[in-house]
Write an enzyme that holds these catalytic residues in place. Structure first.
Site, PDB file in Angstrom:
ATOM      1  N   ASP A  38     -62.165 -57.499  34.373  1.00  0.00           N
ATOM      2  CA  ASP A  38     -62.474 -56.073  34.531  1.00  0.00           C
ATOM      3  C   ASP A  38     -61.261 -55.247  34.953  1.00  0.00           C
ATOM      4  O   ASP A  38     -61.404 -54.115  35.424  1.00  0.00           O
ATOM      5  CB  ASP A  38     -63.655 -55.872  35.500  1.00  0.00           C
ATOM      6  N   HIS A 245     -36.890 -59.166  19.950  1.00  0.00           N
ATOM      7  CA  HIS A 245     -37.933 -58.619  20.826  1.00  0.00           C
ATOM      8  C   HIS A 245     -38.116 -59.501  22.064  1.00  0.00           C
ATOM      9  O   HIS A 245     -39.234 -59.823  22.455  1.00  0.00           O
ATOM     10  CB  HIS A 245     -39.248 -58.441  20.062  1.00  0.00           C
ATOM     11  N   ASP A 262     -32.504 -53.030  26.205  1.00  0.00           N
ATOM     12  CA  ASP A 262     -33.159 -52.030  25.366  1.00  0.00           C
ATOM     13  C   ASP A 262     -34.356 -51.561  26.170  1.00  0.00           C
ATOM     14  O   ASP A 262     -35.368 -52.265  26.246  1.00  0.00           O
ATOM     15  CB  ASP A 262     -33.570 -52.666  24.027  1.00  0.00           C
ATOM     16  N   ASP A 273     -35.388 -43.950  23.841  1.00  0.00           N
ATOM     17  CA  ASP A 273     -35.205 -45.326  23.366  1.00  0.00           C
ATOM     18  C   ASP A 273     -33.697 -45.620  23.384  1.00  0.00           C
ATOM     19  O   ASP A 273     -32.968 -45.106  22.535  1.00  0.00           O
ATOM     20  CB  ASP A 273     -35.782 -45.417  21.936  1.00  0.00           C
ATOM     21  N   HIS A 352     -32.126 -56.075  11.160  1.00  0.00           N
ATOM     22  CA  HIS A 352     -33.086 -54.974  11.334  1.00  0.00           C
ATOM     23  C   HIS A 352     -32.510 -53.671  10.781  1.00  0.00           C
ATOM     24  O   HIS A 352     -31.340 -53.606  10.416  1.00  0.00           O
ATOM     25  CB  HIS A 352     -33.496 -54.828  12.809  1.00  0.00           C
ATOM     26  N   HIS A 356     -35.326 -45.422  13.489  1.00  0.00           N
ATOM     27  CA  HIS A 356     -36.723 -45.050  13.215  1.00  0.00           C
ATOM     28  C   HIS A 356     -36.961 -43.678  13.803  1.00  0.00           C
ATOM     29  O   HIS A 356     -36.228 -43.235  14.696  1.00  0.00           O
ATOM     30  CB  HIS A 356     -37.687 -46.081  13.831  1.00  0.00           C
ATOM     31  N   HIS A 363     -41.873 -45.762  18.087  1.00  0.00           N
ATOM     32  CA  HIS A 363     -41.727 -45.806  16.624  1.00  0.00           C
ATOM     33  C   HIS A 363     -42.644 -44.694  16.139  1.00  0.00           C
ATOM     34  O   HIS A 363     -43.833 -44.901  15.928  1.00  0.00           O
ATOM     35  CB  HIS A 363     -42.134 -47.160  16.055  1.00  0.00           C
ATOM     36  N   GLU A 386     -29.248 -47.390  15.864  1.00  0.00           N
ATOM     37  CA  GLU A 386     -29.180 -48.601  16.674  1.00  0.00           C
ATOM     38  C   GLU A 386     -28.669 -49.831  15.924  1.00  0.00           C
ATOM     39  O   GLU A 386     -29.374 -50.824  15.798  1.00  0.00           O
ATOM     40  CB  GLU A 386     -30.550 -48.893  17.273  1.00  0.00           C
ATOM     41  N   TYR A 390     -25.881 -60.018  15.734  1.00  0.00           N
ATOM     42  CA  TYR A 390     -26.468 -61.114  16.511  1.00  0.00           C
ATOM     43  C   TYR A 390     -26.005 -62.432  15.891  1.00  0.00           C
ATOM     44  O   TYR A 390     -26.398 -62.766  14.769  1.00  0.00           O
ATOM     45  CB  TYR A 390     -28.005 -61.013  16.470  1.00  0.00           C
ATOM     46  N   ARG A 408     -26.269 -54.722  20.662  1.00  0.00           N
ATOM     47  CA  ARG A 408     -26.843 -53.551  19.980  1.00  0.00           C
ATOM     48  C   ARG A 408     -26.490 -52.335  20.821  1.00  0.00           C
ATOM     49  O   ARG A 408     -26.396 -52.428  22.043  1.00  0.00           O
ATOM     50  CB  ARG A 408     -28.374 -53.696  19.834  1.00  0.00           C
ATOM     51  N   GLU A 410     -27.755 -48.257  21.033  1.00  0.00           N
ATOM     52  CA  GLU A 410     -28.800 -47.370  20.488  1.00  0.00           C
ATOM     53  C   GLU A 410     -28.823 -46.020  21.201  1.00  0.00           C
ATOM     54  O   GLU A 410     -28.862 -45.959  22.428  1.00  0.00           O
ATOM     55  CB  GLU A 410     -30.172 -48.041  20.640  1.00  0.00           C
TER      56      GLU A 410
HETATM   57  N1  GLY Z   1     -37.082 -50.268  21.573  1.00  0.00           N
HETATM   58  C1  GLY Z   1     -37.650 -50.437  20.306  1.00  0.00           C
HETATM   59  C2  GLY Z   1     -36.692 -50.178  19.234  1.00  0.00           C
HETATM   60  O1  GLY Z   1     -35.510 -50.028  19.497  1.00  0.00           O
HETATM   61  O2  GLY Z   1     -37.062 -50.028  18.115  1.00  0.00           O
HETATM   62 MN    MN Z   2     -35.314 -48.087  18.618  1.00  0.00          MN
HETATM   63 MN    MN Z   3     -34.753 -49.625  21.468  1.00  0.00          MN
END
Ligand code: GLY
Ligand code: MN
Ligand code: MN
Length: 440
Positions: A38, A245, A262, A273, A352, A356, A363, A386, A390, A408, A410
């Site tokens: 709950d 991720h 990130d 982000d 990737h 976005h 996103h 971004e 890797y 990365r 971003e």
């Molecule tokens: N933090 C999610 C992305 O960079 O898409």
């Molecule tokens: Mn992002």
């Molecule tokens: Mn990100």
């Protein structure tokens, strides 16, 4: 600065204008999500519902109705919400109630949410079009289908459910894709707080610290500013940065490794982000520095490509070319640049996309193509940039000195008539700036 009911009303005006006469739009907020037994997750209203209403309570449905073409009232906005209830409010917190829905949220009509099944049938009858966000919530979809069946059962009264059901998200997503000045200001605030959090992480990290302890430093800044993370934070030391991720954040940060963070917060339902990658001990190794600078060059060039009129894909294409050239120069890849790009064999190290849409959702909504073609940047669109590289720890095609490095960088970029505007520029990102900050 927060949005006011004037802003939400202006959005409803624009939606109603696009619906045409004799139409109805039904917009439900998100259900409460249970964590276990709950205990529920802290409630976060649905972005599109909030976009139109400014109403953040659960169990709420907004209904917008337009009438005959010559109707001077324009349209009507009804809000179905939880009723005030002393007992429930003592246990679970404040509710606006139906009076609050009218007085504070500018609804023309407000009803208890328990009356929705009953009241909605009358509203559906005689409308020609139903605008609904099909596929967002299966249980609510089933309820809407049942209302249509019930309304069609009224056909002997000479009325029926709307003949057309239109995907409302097509309209709302397009509206949300273009950010107003006020929305950009909210995103700037989210970005400033997130930049402060990254700066604090750079200043606090040291070898031997746990990844979750560094995450706690970020959360401290978010929390001190009344914000929550806009997505699960990634704090990956060393080779953990190669897991895109990675959210376990439960390993020790080691001397000589980089850490990739990130993480960012949302402010007033608008997200930021940010990713930064920096050395745990404050000093980049020659390999880390060489690879880092390739990614930084790619990122700076890609940011510069977020220009009104450019294809959505331009930043990605610009970044890929620089990344591949860098991989060739460093001897991590061999071969012909054109062939590597054409065959996408760089995906071994860059798997990737370069960004976005960003907005109320990290996103964010908004189509990327129109009639099969990548759309072009227009003023007020916000996109992340971004790029990263890797090198898997077990990649035997690469000299051992590169293995296990993941980087990365971003930032969040607004397309403006004056060129790209970087909302997240307040956190440093050159090797020299990072080392200087960390040495202090
Ligand atoms: N933090 C999610 C992305 O960079 O898409
Ligand atoms: Mn992002
Ligand atoms: Mn990100």
């Amino acid at each position: 600065m927060k949005l006011t009911q004037v802003d939400f009303q202006e959005r409803r005006d624009r939606l109603a204008a696009q619906m045409g006469p004799n139409s109805i739009a039904i917009i439900a907020t998100s259900p409460v999500a249970m964590r276990n037994r709950d205990a529920d997750y802290k409630y976060r209203t649905d972005s599109s519902f909030f976009y139109l209403t400014g109403f953040a309570e659960p169990e709420a449905v907004a209904v917008i109705e337009t009438f005959a073409e010559d109707d001077e009232d324009g349209y009507s906005y009804s809000l179905f919400c939880r009723e005030r209830d002393r007992e429930m409010e003592i246990w679970n917190g404040y509710r606006a109630g139906v009076d609050g829905a009218v007085d504070d949220y500018e609804a023309d009509e407000a009803y208890a949410i328990d009356l929705l099944d009953e009241e909605i049938i009358e509203k559906l009858l005689s409308k020609e079009k139903l605008f609904y966000r099909i596929g967002q919530q299966p249980e609510f979809d089933a309820r809407v289908a049942k209302w249509i069946t019930t309304a069609n059962g009224e056909s002997r009264r000479g009325t029926a459910a709307p003949a057309q059901v239109i995907q409302l998200d097509r309209i709302l997503d397009e509206m949300r894709l273009f950010k107003s000045e006020q929305e950009i200001a909210l995103m700037q605030t989210a970005s400033d707080i997130s930049a402060q959090a990254h700066t604090r992480a750079m200043q606090t990290v040291k070898p031997g610290m746990m990844e979750y302890a560094l995450e706690a430093e970020l959360n401290y800044v978010f929390g001190q500013n009344g914000c929550v993370p806009s997505y699960n934070s990634i704090v990956g030391g060393g080779e953990n940065a190669c897991i895109l991720h990675y959210v376990e954040n439960n390993k020790e940060l080691k001397d000589g490794d980089l850490v990739l963070i990130d993480a960012a917060c949302e402010y007033e339902y608008y997200a930021s982000d940010i990713t930064r990658t920096f050395p745990v001990n404050g000093k980049f190794s020659p390999e880390q520095k060489a690879l880092y600078n390739v990614i930084l060059d790619a990122q700076l060039a890609a940011i510069d490509a977020v220009r009104v009129g450019n294809s959505y894909k331009e930043p990605h294409n610009v970044a890929v070319r620089i990344l591949v050239q860098g991989l060739l120069d460093l001897g991590i890849m061999q071969g012909d640049i054109e062939e590597i790009i054409q065959k996408e064999s760089f995906r071994q190290f860059y798997m990737h996309g370069t960004g976005h849409w960003l907005g109320m959702d990290v996103h964010d909504v908004g189509s990327y193509k129109q009639e099969g073609v990548w759309r072009t940047y227009e003023e007020g669109m916000v996109v992340t940039v971004e790029p990263g590289l890797y090198i898997a720890p077990d990649d035997e095609t690469v000299d051992v000195k590169w293995r296990g490095i993941g980087i990365r960088i971003e930032d969040d970029i607004v397309a403006t008539k004056n060129g790209p505007l970087n909302l997240t520029a307040k956190v440093v990102k050159s090797v020299e700036e990072i080392e200087a900050l960390m040495a202090r």
